[in-house]
Write a protein that holds these residues in place. Structure first.
Motif: not given
Length: 114
Positions: A61-63, A98-99, A105-108
């Motif tokens: 999850v993006p912080w 994660f890099s 992009e997908q998670i964001g």
């Protein structure tokens, strides 16, 4: 005046409950992923589902999508249980890169669309 210069150790957050604004449990914080180049936390790794660690699914999850609720000693993620269940996830023996810009992009996109 709000104190915006707050610091917490990673170990004080690991294991904390993650809830949505409705108070539903979304799991707990397993790990923090740090961007060494930028010196910032990129992702929280959230564990959801399973029993005693068996069958649980992990989610990056993006912080920025989380906020610390100091009063209730938990993290708050503004998504429903259903949205988290459908999120791109991984298991503890197969972590993503994660890099990888495609992963980022997908998670964001997934968490911004919520």
């Amino acid at each position: 005046m709000v104190n915006t210069n707050q610091h917490l150790s990673a170990t004080s957050l690991i294991g904390d409950d993650i809830k949505n604004p409705q108070g539903e449990s979304l799991g707990d914080l397993k790990e923090l992923m740090i961007d060494l180049g930028a010196g910032t936390i990129s992702y929280a790794v959230v564990a959801f589902g399973g029993v005693l660690g068996m069958g649980e699914k992990l989610f990056a999850v993006p912080w920025q999508s989380l906020r610390v609720d100091h009063e209730n000693k938990c993290l708050v993620l503004n998504v429903s249980k259903e949205k988290l269940k459908d999120a791109p996830g991984f298991d503890k023996s197969n972590w993503p890169n994660f890099s990888d810009p495609t992963f980022s992009e997908q998670i964001g996109r997934y968490y911004r669309a919520g």
